[in-house]
Write a protein that holds these residues in place. Structure first.
Motif, short mmCIF file in Angstrom:
data_model
loop_
_atom_site.label_atom_id
_atom_site.label_comp_id
_atom_site.label_asym_id
_atom_site.label_seq_id
_atom_site.Cartn_x
_atom_site.Cartn_y
_atom_site.Cartn_z
N ILE A 1 -4.04 27.33 20.65
CA ILE A 1 -5.21 26.45 20.87
C ILE A 1 -5.68 25.85 19.54
N TYR A 2 -5.75 26.69 18.54
CA TYR A 2 -6.17 26.23 17.21
C TYR A 2 -5.20 25.18 16.68
N SER A 3 -3.91 25.42 16.85
CA SER A 3 -2.90 24.49 16.36
C SER A 3 -2.98 23.14 17.09
N LEU B 1 -16.48 16.96 12.46
CA LEU B 1 -16.08 16.98 13.86
C LEU B 1 -15.89 18.45 14.28
N ARG B 2 -16.60 18.86 15.29
CA ARG B 2 -16.54 20.26 15.74
C ARG B 2 -16.10 20.31 17.20
N TYR B 3 -14.92 20.90 17.40
CA TYR B 3 -14.39 21.06 18.75
C TYR B 3 -14.78 22.43 19.28
N THR C 1 -6.06 21.25 15.66
CA THR C 1 -5.85 20.77 14.29
C THR C 1 -4.82 19.64 14.25
N THR C 2 -3.81 19.73 15.12
CA THR C 2 -2.81 18.65 15.20
C THR C 2 -3.45 17.36 15.69
N HIS C 3 -4.32 17.49 16.68
CA HIS C 3 -5.03 16.31 17.21
C HIS C 3 -5.92 15.68 16.14
N ALA D 1 -14.48 27.62 18.13
CA ALA D 1 -14.95 26.40 17.48
C ALA D 1 -14.03 26.08 16.32
N VAL D 2 -13.57 24.81 16.25
CA VAL D 2 -12.73 24.34 15.16
C VAL D 2 -13.41 23.12 14.54
N SER D 3 -13.69 23.19 13.25
CA SER D 3 -14.44 22.12 12.58
C SER D 3 -13.63 21.52 11.44
#
Length: 468
Positions: A41-43, A149-151, A46-48, A134-136
């Motif tokens: 999910i993290y990858s 940008l925080r997903y 981050t790829t997007h 959460a990925v920022s």
């Protein structure tokens, strides 16, 4: 419940080992699966973001437009995630859900993004208590516009899948443990059942029932144990038989001279005999008394050897002189059978030992040779150096010989090849032990009908060898 004992110990240890192994394997497996899902999910996020950053400079003008944030949401939007646009302080500017809550994000992913890396945080969402990731990432739109940008994506579905996988693993582990329990019980029985059988038979042997045997084709160490106990029982039976034969033989050996002594004593007491008959009777009494003394001394010598009580008087021994004395002592007996005694020996062979005990050995060997040799034959007694440290005394006859079956047992205590010749069956056993006390070896070679050769190997006298 398995009762206490070896079976229980085997089962418990086997289960413990397999349980620990399964626990480690399942723990590592589940951690690896969880890490794989979370990292996937993290990858993906981050790829997007990386793909979006590549084209952001072409999609947004240098000047800020009123729809810039909406365009930013549309451009970076990712399915099944909530996209939040934050200031560098963590304040929410806008969100892909259309809500603009007046709050500041304080999770660890935001400071990481401000620091220039991709921030990641997994935990419970405030308010809903939902498990989320959460990925920022900090994104610069133009030279003076920078946002975070925080997903935000729910991890409930992934956690449910992981829970189901955990339950499945536990179920498989439980099934494996059941199989292991059954297998370990069978394994324990395969070990304990033979041991119980061996224990029961051993108890019978302990009560004196040496004819009982351990039956069963057992393998490995248990098979060796069973074979050893069976062999022990056979040896005890054989020893008991030899002992019984010895008692019968020695009883006969003792009774014969005692009968002669008693008969002549009563005859002489009655009186009325001339001096010649009296002299003959006294001679028989003296001869039979010497015979009794010899039998008793042989038994006493064996007893001393068995109890390690025989003391040796060590001194330098001239082998040639000792062998000459041996032949002189046995010469009269050999003459009666017209047996010719030959001595072959060098003049300078010396050893250190007990001359009387060694003479006892050689007398026994030559006496046996005379006893079992035919009339008008010859016996050779020789001595020679073998090496710088060893010499050998050899007694060689052309008598009846010893069969291969008897040759391996002839030095056993109480064993007699021919019980009709008399004796205790201790002579060779005593001789071998005396030779071993002198750090030597007694070897025998024989062929039935052709004769026997007995070799006594002894160490040479070191001092004499150095002088020579």
């Amino acid at each position: 419940m398995i009762k206490k004992g070896m079976r229980r110990q085997i089962v418990l240890h086997y289960i413990l080992v397999v349980f620990v192994a399964l626990l480690l394997v399942e723990t590592i497996f589940l951690l690896a699966i969880r890490t794989y899902y979370y990292d996937s999910i993290y990858s993906k996020i981050t790829t997007h973001i990386s793909a979006g950053e590549t084209f952001v400079k072409y999609e947004f003008s240098a000047e800020r437009s009123p729809n810039q944030l909406l365009n930013l949401l549309d451009f970076f939007n990712l399915e099944y995630t909530e996209l939040e646009v934050l200031t560098l302080n963590g304040d929410i500017i806008t969100s892909s859900t259309g809500f603009q809550p007046d709050r500041t994000i304080t999770t660890s992913d935001v400071p990481e993004a401000v620091g220039g890396s991709v921030g990641r945080w997994v935990g419970r969402q405030a308010g809903t208590n939902e498990s989320v990731m959460a990925v920022s990432k900090m994104v610069q739109i133009n030279s003076h516009e920078t946002y975070i940008l925080r997903y935000l994506t729910s991890m409930e579905g992934v956690n449910n899948d992981l829970l189901n996988l955990t339950l499945l693993s536990i179920g498989i582990g439980a099934a494996v443990m059941m199989i292991v329990v059954l297998f370990s019980i069978g394994l324990a029985n395969s070990i304990v059942r033979p041991l119980n059988n061996i224990t029961a038979v051993s108890a019978q042997m302990a009560k004196g029932k040496f004819t009982t045997r351990i039956k069963g084709d057992y393998r490995y160490e248990i098979g060796e144990l069973a074979s050893t106990l069976n062999y022990m029982a056979e040896e005890i039976v054989r020893s008991n038989q030899i002992k019984d034969d010895f008692i019968s033989s020695i009883s006969h050996e003792l009774r014969t001279p005692l009968t002669s002594i008693k008969g002549w004593s009563e005859t002489l007491i009655s009186g009325g005999y001339d001096p010649e008959e009296t002299k003959l009777g006294m001679g028989i009494i003296s001869k039979e008394s010497d015979r009794l003394i010899g039998l008793v001394e042989e038994i006493l010598d064996f007893s001393k050897l068995q109890q390690n009580e025989m003391k040796l008087s060590i001194a330098q021994v001239d082998i040639k002189v000792l062998l000459q004395e041996t032949l002189l002592n046995i010469w009269a007996k050999a003459e009666k059978k017209r047996i010719h005694l030959l001595l072959e020996c060098e003049d300078t062979i010396f050893i250190r030992g007990d001359a009387n005990r060694l003479k006892q050995v050689f007398l026994n060997l030559v006496d046996n040779a005379v006893k079992f040799s035919p009339e008008d034959s010859s016996i050779v007694l020789s001595a020679e150096r073998l090496t710088n440290t060893e010499m050998a005394v050899i007694v060689r006859d052309s008598g009846i010989g010893i069969s291969e079956a008897h040759l391996s047992r002839v030095r056993d205590r109480f064993f007699q090849v021919d019980a009709l010749n008399g004796g205790t069956g201790l002579g060779l056993a005593i001789s071998q032990q005396i030779v071993e006390l002198h750090n030597g070896k007694l070897e025998m070679d024989s062929e039935l009908g052709k004769g026997t050769q007995v070799t006594v190997i002894l160490p040479l006298d070191d001092v004499q060898e150095e002088k020579a």
